[in-house]
Design a protein around this motif. Structure first.
Motif, mmCIF file in Angstrom:
data_model
loop_
_atom_site.group_PDB
_atom_site.id
_atom_site.type_symbol
_atom_site.label_atom_id
_atom_site.label_comp_id
_atom_site.label_asym_id
_atom_site.label_seq_id
_atom_site.Cartn_x
_atom_site.Cartn_y
_atom_site.Cartn_z
ATOM 1 N N SER A 73 0.818 -1.214 0.000
ATOM 2 C CA SER A 73 0.000 0.000 0.000
ATOM 3 C C SER A 73 0.848 1.259 0.000
ATOM 4 N N ALA A 74 1.977 1.259 0.715
ATOM 5 C CA ALA A 74 2.818 2.454 0.777
ATOM 6 C C ALA A 74 3.439 2.760 -0.584
ATOM 7 N N VAL A 75 3.910 1.735 -1.301
ATOM 8 C CA VAL A 75 4.471 1.948 -2.636
ATOM 9 C C VAL A 75 3.397 2.459 -3.588
ATOM 10 N N TYR A 76 2.247 1.836 -3.552
ATOM 11 C CA TYR A 76 1.147 2.270 -4.414
ATOM 12 C C TYR A 76 0.770 3.722 -4.123
ATOM 13 N N ALA A 77 0.697 4.086 -2.839
ATOM 14 C CA ALA A 77 0.311 5.448 -2.464
ATOM 15 C C ALA A 77 1.363 6.454 -2.919
ATOM 16 N N CYS A 78 2.648 6.142 -2.743
ATOM 17 C CA CYS A 78 3.709 7.062 -3.158
ATOM 18 C C CYS A 78 3.707 7.257 -4.667
ATOM 19 N N ALA A 214 14.024 -3.285 1.484
ATOM 20 C CA ALA A 214 13.041 -2.575 2.306
ATOM 21 C C ALA A 214 11.622 -2.932 1.886
ATOM 22 N N ILE A 215 11.388 -2.999 0.577
ATOM 23 C CA ILE A 215 10.050 -3.342 0.092
ATOM 24 C C ILE A 215 9.740 -4.806 0.377
ATOM 25 N N GLY A 216 10.752 -5.683 0.271
ATOM 26 C CA GLY A 216 10.541 -7.089 0.610
ATOM 27 C C GLY A 216 10.139 -7.278 2.062
ATOM 28 N N MET A 217 10.738 -6.488 2.947
ATOM 29 C CA MET A 217 10.363 -6.580 4.358
ATOM 30 C C MET A 217 8.934 -6.105 4.580
ATOM 31 N N ALA A 218 8.526 -5.066 3.842
ATOM 32 C CA ALA A 218 7.145 -4.602 3.949
ATOM 33 C C ALA A 218 6.170 -5.678 3.481
ATOM 34 N N LEU A 219 6.510 -6.365 2.385
ATOM 35 C CA LEU A 219 5.657 -7.454 1.912
ATOM 36 C C LEU A 219 5.602 -8.591 2.927
ATOM 37 N N CYS A 301 8.485 5.782 2.080
ATOM 38 C CA CYS A 301 8.356 7.216 1.813
ATOM 39 C C CYS A 301 9.722 7.853 1.601
ATOM 40 N N ARG A 302 10.720 7.356 2.323
ATOM 41 C CA ARG A 302 12.083 7.873 2.164
ATOM 42 C C ARG A 302 12.632 7.540 0.768
ATOM 43 N N ILE A 303 12.271 6.379 0.246
ATOM 44 C CA ILE A 303 12.733 5.991 -1.089
ATOM 45 C C ILE A 303 12.241 6.983 -2.135
ATOM 46 N N PHE A 304 10.963 7.341 -2.059
ATOM 47 C CA PHE A 304 10.365 8.228 -3.055
ATOM 48 C C PHE A 304 10.388 9.686 -2.639
ATOM 49 N N ARG A 305 10.925 9.978 -1.461
ATOM 50 C CA ARG A 305 10.994 11.338 -0.922
ATOM 51 C C ARG A 305 9.608 11.970 -0.856
ATOM 52 N N VAL A 331 9.222 21.649 -3.549
ATOM 53 C CA VAL A 331 10.561 22.149 -3.871
ATOM 54 C C VAL A 331 11.557 21.004 -4.045
ATOM 55 N N HIS A 332 11.541 20.045 -3.124
ATOM 56 C CA HIS A 332 12.595 19.027 -3.103
ATOM 57 C C HIS A 332 12.201 17.714 -3.784
ATOM 58 N N THR A 333 10.921 17.483 -3.998
ATOM 59 C CA THR A 333 10.485 16.226 -4.615
ATOM 60 C C THR A 333 9.912 16.453 -6.004
ATOM 61 N N ILE A 334 8.905 17.318 -6.107
ATOM 62 C CA ILE A 334 8.230 17.522 -7.380
ATOM 63 C C ILE A 334 9.116 18.264 -8.370
ATOM 64 N N ARG A 335 9.807 19.301 -7.909
ATOM 65 C CA ARG A 335 10.576 20.134 -8.830
ATOM 66 C C ARG A 335 11.646 19.357 -9.600
ATOM 67 N N PRO A 336 12.458 18.506 -8.969
ATOM 68 C CA PRO A 336 13.433 17.749 -9.762
ATOM 69 C C PRO A 336 12.813 16.881 -10.851
ATOM 70 N N TRP A 337 11.660 16.262 -10.563
ATOM 71 C CA TRP A 337 10.990 15.461 -11.587
ATOM 72 C C TRP A 337 10.501 16.350 -12.730
ATOM 73 N N LEU A 338 9.997 17.544 -12.397
ATOM 74 C CA LEU A 338 9.521 18.445 -13.440
ATOM 75 C C LEU A 338 10.658 18.887 -14.355
ATOM 76 N N VAL A 339 11.797 19.213 -13.772
ATOM 77 C CA VAL A 339 12.952 19.616 -14.580
ATOM 78 C C VAL A 339 13.388 18.466 -15.480
ATOM 79 N N ARG A 340 13.377 17.254 -14.944
ATOM 80 C CA ARG A 340 13.763 16.088 -15.738
ATOM 81 C C ARG A 340 12.817 15.917 -16.939
ATOM 82 N N LEU A 341 11.522 16.068 -16.718
ATOM 83 C CA LEU A 341 10.551 15.929 -17.805
ATOM 84 C C LEU A 341 10.656 17.073 -18.803
#
Length: 441
Positions: A73-78, A214-219, A301-305, A331-341
């Protein structure tokens, strides 16, 4: 979909890699060995032996890949938060002018990026799909369809796990896409490629692969909880018999069939022949698995910031810090992805002449809006200092403009404000005039 014919060199490389044993055999052939170097032959991380390293089993015993990770659920939500946020931002095409920029609404790419990249998708769905691929596979691909004049007329997303990137003997990149059991070669000008974080700058690595433990432990914790509650959240029991049982497996199966599971909770057990039931106590470390699950949410959440409060984890969120967390997210999460796109769009979709004139850009002002009181104070400062007009403010607040004749687009400043060089000039000038009058008297 239109597939252009590749170069002869690309066909030779593809033939040897696909039909004569892949890269390993090509490495053994002296003539072709020079074609396959570390940077000269970029690969996605999920091919051949690399797949076992980046994906597959984890120390927790769970197999992690892009699709099994989405069951968490956490991966899907992120992934959903990031994809939907970026897909919902306005995306415009601008033309540089002598005084700044203006929207190039008459350009054919404006409609593709802002409204409809292809007849089957909206711009929101297209960008949401690209971001989902980036977050799960570390790469996003889209086929660029051009007309006879070289203009882009459509963009179609391609699945990253079917794409392979390579080089010809001349050092030119080519893309090999698998579809319906066939392989198609695409030139770089036919592919919009947005790579994520990578080691060579050419092909990105999957965040899921890099954080598979980390994701394997969550599963694993989710499966543990499911099995625990399937057993009515009770620890295991031991059935003791004073004698020797001929078929203990039959008794175990009979007990599980009647009393195991939440649907069989609180049934009255009937014991015969002096049989007794002893409950095995649950160790404290097993009883704390809820805390482990909470920690894994923070870890993902730390993986996806992504701030935890955006995935409904409000344990550490307060009214005083949640607004600043949201701004930090932009500023720190969305903006880098926007610049990349944005840079990928500008690199792949424009001609050489257009690159200096046109550019695509996201509008993030809406995400940075504060509360009502903070916005009004900021607008007041802007109007009083002359860098905003009342209509600028009304446009940001989605209100109709004030007519021009009523001063809606007038820029004003406080009359008491002077240029630094003019401070004291009025007093000096007045003093000189008074002095002349005294001389005349």
């Amino acid at each position: 979909m239109r597939w252009e014919s590749p170069s002869v060199a690309a066909f030779i490389v593809f033939f040897y890699t696909r039909f004569l044993g892949g890269e390993t055999l090509c490495m053994k052939i002296p003539i072709l060995s020079s074609l396959f170097k570390d940077r000269g032959s970029p690969r996605n991380s999920f091919w051949q032996n690399a797949y076992a390293f980046f994906f597959g089993p984890t120390p927790s015993g769970k197999t992690v890949n892009e699709r099994t990770a989405m069951a968490t659920s956490a991966v899907y939500a992120c992934v959903r938060v990031l994809s939907e946020t970026i897909a919902s931002l306005p995306l415009h095409l601008y033309r540089r002018t002598g005084e700044g920029k203006e929207r190039a609404v008459n350009h054919n790419l404006y409609h593709l990026l802002h409204d409809e990249p292809n007849p089957e998708m909206t711009s929101f769905v297209f960008r949401e799909t690209l971001m989902g691929h980036l977050l799960l596979w570390g790469n996003a691909y889209a086929q660029i369809i051009r007309n006879g004049r070289g203009q882009v007329v459509a963009l179609y997303p391609l699945l990253p796990d079917r794409m392979e990137v390579g080089r010809t003997e001349k050092g030119e990149l080519f893309y090999c896409y698998q579809k319906d059991g066939r392989d198609y070669l695409l030139r770089p000008d036919e592919v919009l490629h947005v790579p994520g974080l990578s080691f060579d700058g050419l092909v990105g690595y999957s965040p899921i692969a890099m954080a598979k433990n980390a994701i394997g432990m969550a599963l694993a914790t989710e499966e543990y909880g499911s099995r625990l509650f399937a057993n009515d959240a009770r620890p295991s029991v031991v059935l003791e018999h004073p004698g020797i049982l001929k078929d203990p497996a039959k008794i175990r199966e009979s007990w599980n069939k009647i009393y195991r599971g939440s649907e069989n909770a609180h049934k009255v057990a009937v014991l015969e022949e002096g049989m007794q039931v002893k409950t095995l106590s649950m160790p404290p470390e097993q009883a704390q698995f809820l805390e482990t699950r909470k920690f894994q949410i923070e870890e993902i959440c730390r993986i996806f910031r992504v701030p935890p409060h955006l995935v409904a984890n409000l344990e550490r969120a307060t009214f005083s810090n949640i607004e600043h967390q949201s701004i930090s997210f932009v500023v720190h999460t969305i903006r880098p992805w926007l610049v990349r796109l944005e840079q990928a769009f500008n690199k792949s979709l424009f001609t050489g002449r257009e690159k200096g004139e046109l550019f695509a850009s996201f509008v993030v002002d809406g995400l940075l809006r504060g509360d009502y009181e903070s916005r009004m104070k900021g607008y007041a400062i802007g109007i009083q200092n002359g860098f905003m007009s009342p209509n600028d403010v009304r446009s940001l607040e989605n209100l109709n403009p004030i007519p021009e004749e009523e001063g809606g687009s007038t820029y004003m400043v406080n009359g008491n404000m002077l240029k630094l060089k003019d401070v004291g000039a009025y007093i000096k000038e007045r003093g000189e005039k008074d002095q002349e009058v005294l001389e005349l008297g």
